[in-house]
Design an enzyme around this catalytic site. Structure first.
Site, PDB file in Angstrom:
ATOM      1  N   HIS A   1      -2.998  -3.115   7.284  1.00  0.00           N
ATOM      2  CA  HIS A   1      -4.124  -2.551   6.140  1.00  0.00           C
ATOM      3  C   HIS A   1      -5.087  -1.650   7.152  1.00  0.00           C
ATOM      4  O   HIS A   1      -5.377  -0.513   6.639  1.00  0.00           O
ATOM      5  CB  HIS A   1      -4.734  -3.639   5.336  1.00  0.00           C
ATOM      6  CG  HIS A   1      -5.706  -2.984   4.444  1.00  0.00           C
ATOM      7  ND1 HIS A   1      -5.519  -3.002   2.990  1.00  0.00           N
ATOM      8  CD2 HIS A   1      -6.956  -2.631   4.602  1.00  0.00           C
ATOM      9  CE1 HIS A   1      -6.455  -2.670   2.539  1.00  0.00           C
ATOM     10  NE2 HIS A   1      -7.500  -2.447   3.341  1.00  0.00           N
ATOM     11  N   GLU A   2      -5.777  -2.228   7.898  1.00  0.00           N
ATOM     12  CA  GLU A   2      -7.046  -1.604   8.725  1.00  0.00           C
ATOM     13  C   GLU A   2      -6.495  -0.508   9.469  1.00  0.00           C
ATOM     14  O   GLU A   2      -7.206   0.583   9.452  1.00  0.00           O
ATOM     15  CB  GLU A   2      -7.858  -2.517   9.576  1.00  0.00           C
ATOM     16  CG  GLU A   2      -8.415  -3.831   8.802  1.00  0.00           C
ATOM     17  CD  GLU A   2      -9.363  -3.204   7.627  1.00  0.00           C
ATOM     18  OE1 GLU A   2      -9.979  -2.110   8.001  1.00  0.00           O
ATOM     19  OE2 GLU A   2      -9.972  -4.008   6.774  1.00  0.00           O
TER      20      GLU A   2
ATOM     21  N   ASP B   1      -6.350   8.138  -4.224  1.00  0.00           N
ATOM     22  CA  ASP B   1      -5.896   7.785  -2.888  1.00  0.00           C
ATOM     23  C   ASP B   1      -5.442   9.274  -1.944  1.00  0.00           C
ATOM     24  O   ASP B   1      -5.086   9.262  -1.149  1.00  0.00           O
ATOM     25  CB  ASP B   1      -5.253   6.545  -2.487  1.00  0.00           C
ATOM     26  CG  ASP B   1      -3.500   6.962  -2.932  1.00  0.00           C
ATOM     27  OD1 ASP B   1      -3.380   7.861  -3.553  1.00  0.00           O
ATOM     28  OD2 ASP B   1      -2.926   5.967  -2.777  1.00  0.00           O
TER      29      ASP B   1
ATOM     30  N   GLN C   1      -4.075   3.324 -10.125  1.00  0.00           N
ATOM     31  CA  GLN C   1      -4.514   2.089 -10.844  1.00  0.00           C
ATOM     32  C   GLN C   1      -6.022   2.032 -11.069  1.00  0.00           C
ATOM     33  O   GLN C   1      -6.765   2.358 -10.239  1.00  0.00           O
ATOM     34  CB  GLN C   1      -3.688   0.953  -9.949  1.00  0.00           C
ATOM     35  CG  GLN C   1      -4.665   0.775  -8.462  1.00  0.00           C
ATOM     36  CD  GLN C   1      -3.504  -0.423  -7.702  1.00  0.00           C
ATOM     37  OE1 GLN C   1      -2.216  -0.265  -7.678  1.00  0.00           O
ATOM     38  NE2 GLN C   1      -4.576  -1.231  -7.179  1.00  0.00           N
TER      39      GLN C   1
ATOM     40  N   VAL D   1      -2.791  10.509  -2.251  1.00  0.00           N
ATOM     41  CA  VAL D   1      -1.164  10.256  -1.939  1.00  0.00           C
ATOM     42  C   VAL D   1      -0.461  10.360  -3.502  1.00  0.00           C
ATOM     43  O   VAL D   1      -0.665   9.889  -4.296  1.00  0.00           O
ATOM     44  CB  VAL D   1      -1.063   9.052  -1.312  1.00  0.00           C
ATOM     45  CG1 VAL D   1       0.389   8.820  -1.134  1.00  0.00           C
ATOM     46  CG2 VAL D   1      -1.605   8.839  -0.025  1.00  0.00           C
TER      47      VAL D   1
HETATM   48 ZN   LIG Z   1      -9.256  -1.489   3.335  1.00  0.00          ZN
END
Ligand SMILES: [Zn+2]
Length: 426
Positions: A229-230, A249, A257, A251
């Site tokens: 994730h990071e 986001d 959401q 994308v």
């Molecule tokens: Zn994050």
């Protein structure tokens, strides 16, 4: 009174649900703090984000790098420890590298849990991570720095990135992904810089107890997904809910959401702004769900991440980092610092012209102008050897007419001496 035990049980269940740890990524707050302290950072972040969006929009015509060429990212792991537990094992470190490469390759075994409608969007990013094999001085390295710190915990304030503040200075962020592993000491599992941020603090920080899949890792963050994730942030991805109610986001193929998800929802999880009945892509690596419930990056996220490596963008220099290739390290054990210059003087080799068109001349000068056998190897930037020959003259020519345009690594070896040169084919 008969119902009382049932009520108690319910209360206990509710309590245990509340106690269960939720993912907490420190990236958004961290970057907001940085910008507040120095508003000029925002210009650089926005410029990088705009260029990334522009390049991603041109897909697949991003210059310099074909859409499915492997991009190798050399990683240096700075282990900052105050207790023996925090000084995690080599096994634990390697388990994280394996998890990262599986996740970024869409080879994670748990992808079978992705609902089919979302599985169709899952991507092999063709981005791979290695422990750096060559250090910034050109020497062999394990890619791991271990350092005792008298600090028992670090917060997302970047102290871990400075030797002077009880941490460890980063390696050149143009060639290495710096990962600091330390005790975060709070709910925050990790945080990342964003592309276009300051060089000295570029990289990601992960708590030692959520790093890797074996050793000192705690459930439910024991599948290496905090780093997945990071590093997604480090490669320019935003949280899947766009850090706003029903946000973007940037994308295209991740559904809008309402907010983040945590724990482990069941499919479908529909919210107020879901575009259809499939609901949230809560199993995306950029949501906040538990490690065991995450399973994909999408094709759109892949395009955005790879756009960072295009000409003129901030990760482009990684295409010529080569630090994943151990054959490019100086031969033999680490020389003492004061002898490096001497070793370099022994090897005097010229390769020219650079850039090259149809041929390259390799010429020995000085001490090595001998009749001994020398080996010349040529590698692609991804470390594939495409040419090898030996010769015993002072000068030779290599036919490169058939090489594709791009960057190549020439190594010339004589005994334990090695000379390395980056060459451009036009
Ligand atoms: Zn994050």
């Amino acid at each position: 009174m008969k119902f009382f035990p049932g009520v108690l049980l319910l209360l206990l269940l509710q309590c245990s649900m509340h106690v269960q740890a939720q993912r907490n990524c420190g990236t958004t707050e961290y970057m907001q703090r940085l910008i507040k302290a120095d508003p000029s950072i925002n210009n650089s972040l926005n410029k990088t984000a705009a260029l990334t969006t522009a390049v991603a929009g041109q897909h697949p015509a991003a210059k310099d790098i074909a859409f499915n060429d492997i991009i190798n990212v050399p990683v240096v792991i700075h282990i900052m420890y105050n207790t023996a537990d925090q000084n995690i094992s080599l096994d634990q470190i390697q388990s994280q590298l394996i998890a990262l490469n599986n996740d970024y390759s869409n080879l994670n075994a748990d992808k079978i849990n992705t609902p089919p409608v979302f599985a169709a969007l899952a991507a092999d990013t063709k981005i791979r991570f290695c422990l750096a094999q060559v250090d910034p001085q050109g020497r062999k390295t394990s890619g791991i720095v271990r350092k005792y710190s008298n600090r028992d915990a670090f917060s997302p304030d970047d102290a871990v990135k400075y030797s002077a503040q009880g941490g460890d200075d980063g390696w050149d962020c143009k060639r290495y992904l710096n990962i600091w592993v330390c005790n975060m000491g709070s709910r925050t599992l990790g945080y990342s810089s964003l592309p276009g941020g300051p060089s000295a603090t570029d990289g990601v920080v992960i708590s030692f107890d959520v790093f890797g899949t074996t050793g000192n890792v705690r459930s439910p963050f024991d599948k290496g997904r905090t780093a997945t994730h990071e590093i997604g942030h480090w490669l320019g991805l935003k949280h899947i809910w766009g850090d706003a109610i029903c946000g973007s986001d940037e994308v295209d193929d991740t559904p809008v959401q309402q907010y983040y998800n945590y724990g482990c929802p069941s499919f479908p999880h529909v919210s107020n702004c879901s575009p259809d009945g499939n609901g949230d892509m809560y199993m995306n690596f950029m949501d906040f769900t538990n490690d065991a419930c995450m399973s994909l990056f999408t094709n759109g996220q892949k395009i955005r991440m790879r756009a960072l490596f295009a000409t003129g963008n901030v990760r482009n220099s990684f295409l010529t980092s080569f630090a994943c290739d151990s054959t490019l390290a100086s031969a033999g054990p680490l020389p003492p610092t004061d002898t490096i210059a001497t070793v370099k003087q022994v090897i005097e080799v010229k390769v020219y012209p650079n850039p090259m068109q149809s041929s390259a001349v390799v010429e020995y000068l000085g001490a090595l102008k001998s009749l001994s056998v020398k080996t010349i190897n040529i590698y692609t930037v991804t470390g594939n050897k495409i040419y090898s020959a030996t010769f015993n003259t002072a000068k030779t020519s290599v036919n490169v007419a058939g090489f594709a345009k791009g960057v190549y690594i020439f190594t010339v070896e004589e005994g334990t001496n090695r000379y390395t040169k980056k060459m451009i084919k036009e």
